[in-house]
Design an enzyme around this catalytic site. Structure first.
Site, PDB file in Angstrom:
ATOM      1  N   ASP A   1     -30.060-122.217 -86.360  1.00 41.63           N
ATOM      2  CA  ASP A   1     -29.661-122.863 -87.303  1.00 41.63           C
ATOM      3  C   ASP A   1     -30.691-124.171 -87.176  1.00 41.63           C
ATOM      4  OD1 ASP A   1     -28.535-123.633 -84.943  1.00 41.63           O
ATOM      5  OD2 ASP A   1     -26.926-124.849 -85.750  1.00 41.63           O
TER       6      ASP A   1
ATOM      7  N   HIS B   1     -30.348-127.331 -74.712  1.00 38.71           N
ATOM      8  CA  HIS B   1     -29.359-126.004 -74.969  1.00 38.71           C
ATOM      9  C   HIS B   1     -30.110-124.903 -75.325  1.00 38.71           C
ATOM     10  CE1 HIS B   1     -26.340-129.320 -74.927  1.00 38.71           C
ATOM     11  NE2 HIS B   1     -26.967-129.903 -75.929  1.00 38.71           N
TER      12      HIS B   1
END
Ligand code: RIB
Ligand code: CA
Length: 303
Positions: free
Chosen positions: A9, A240
């Site tokens: 995303d 992340h």
């Protein structure tokens, strides 16, 4: 070379994960599938194409889900990932377009074409993967591995005290994937928050490669500013999404345990990924990371 599909995303840390994947010879990037999340899906697709262009990669990009399975999509997080999702980089006009095929059909097609071989690395909401197993449940036994950046099993969340952003964005999708029988490795906040990309690294990138390094640094500067606004003195940001790619490159970066993890679908703990003690394991959950080794490896690859 491990064939992988990277589901993104694209936001800043997704872009860093893309750079890491493109530059890792252990991986063969079959394609990148896009989802809403940090930004709406059409922007995630545009950003993904642009990042690939800057990296000189022609890996196919396939646009996927616009909305969560059952809920209203949350607003883009422009205060974290920048006005257009790539931090301070605003001139984002890729020459290439996404393929015509839908991301969900691409995932099913590739898994069926390469049975038992494909690793799916998902670093956004799990909507595309959930739609793929709903459409063709049989793929669950033919995927080699699914590495998911998502969840917070033994640590607090980052969007609510209980939930991590990717899971909270589409909890029903996460629930579908967790129950699907897919061979999952969960790379959640339990480990990603132990990684740190220090701001110093950006100056080194700029020096080493003013073009690509300058682009990645401009993008990441913004993301680090956000981190420091929440955690004064942090001195950098967590990696992340790159850590999920790192685990696909080498499982040795992390220590994982088989656990049964469930997603809360209502109430104030919506999106919480909790352990069911004594439950039949449905995934391997990463609980520790050799953070220095991983960050060094990431830095040695991206520029
Ligand atoms: O919680 C971290 C995750 O949320 C990362 O995938 C980041 O890109 C955002 O989507
Ligand atoms: Ca992401």
């Amino acid at each position: 070379m491990k064939p992988i599909i990277l589901d993104v995303d694209t936001g800043v840390d997704d872009a860093l994960a893309i750079a890491y994947a493109v530059r890792s010879p252990e991986l063969r990037l079959l394609g990148l599938t896009t989802c809403f999340g940090n930004v709406p899906v059409d922007e995630a697709t545009r950003n993904t194409l642009y990042v690939l262009e800057r990296l000189g990669s022609d890996a196919p990009v396939l646009q996927g889900a616009q909305e969560p399975l059952r809920r209203k999509r949350k607003e883009a997080v422009r205060h974290i990932h920048g006005e257009k999702g790539l931090g301070g980089v605003l001139d984002i006009a890729p020459a290439r377009k996404a393929e015509r095929q839908h991301a969900v059909d691409f995932i099913i097609e590739q898994v069926r074409k390469l049975p038992g071989q494909v690793t799916i690395v998902s670093v956004g909401p799990l909507t595309n993967l959930a739609l793929a197993v709903q459409k063709d449940p049989g793929i669950a036994e033919w995927v080699d591995q699914v590495v998911i950046m998502g969840g917070a099993v033994r640590v607090p969340g980052n969007v609510t005290p209980h939930a991590e952003a990717n899971i909270h964005s589409d909890p029903e999708a996460a629930d579908t994937v967790f129950r699907s029988g897919l061979p999952i490795t969960l790379v959640g906040l339990d480990v990603t928050l132990k990684t740190l990309l220090a701001r110093d690294a950006l100056a080194a990138w700029r020096r080493k490669d003013p073009e690509l390094g300058g682009f990645l640094a401009e993008m990441t500067d913004f993301y680090i500013d956000f981190y420091e606004s929440c955690l004064p003195g942090a001195g950098g940001c967590a990696l992340h999404d790159p850590l999920a790619v790192g685990v696909a490159v080498s499982a040795d970066f992390v220590t994982a345990e088989p656990l049964h993890v469930q997603v809360r679908l209502d109430g104030e703990e919506l999106g919480r990924t909790g352990e069911l003690p004594g439950g039949r394991p449905n995934m391997r959950v990463c609980l520790d990371v050799r953070a220095d080794e991983f960050v060094k490896h990431f830095l040695s690859r991206v520029i």
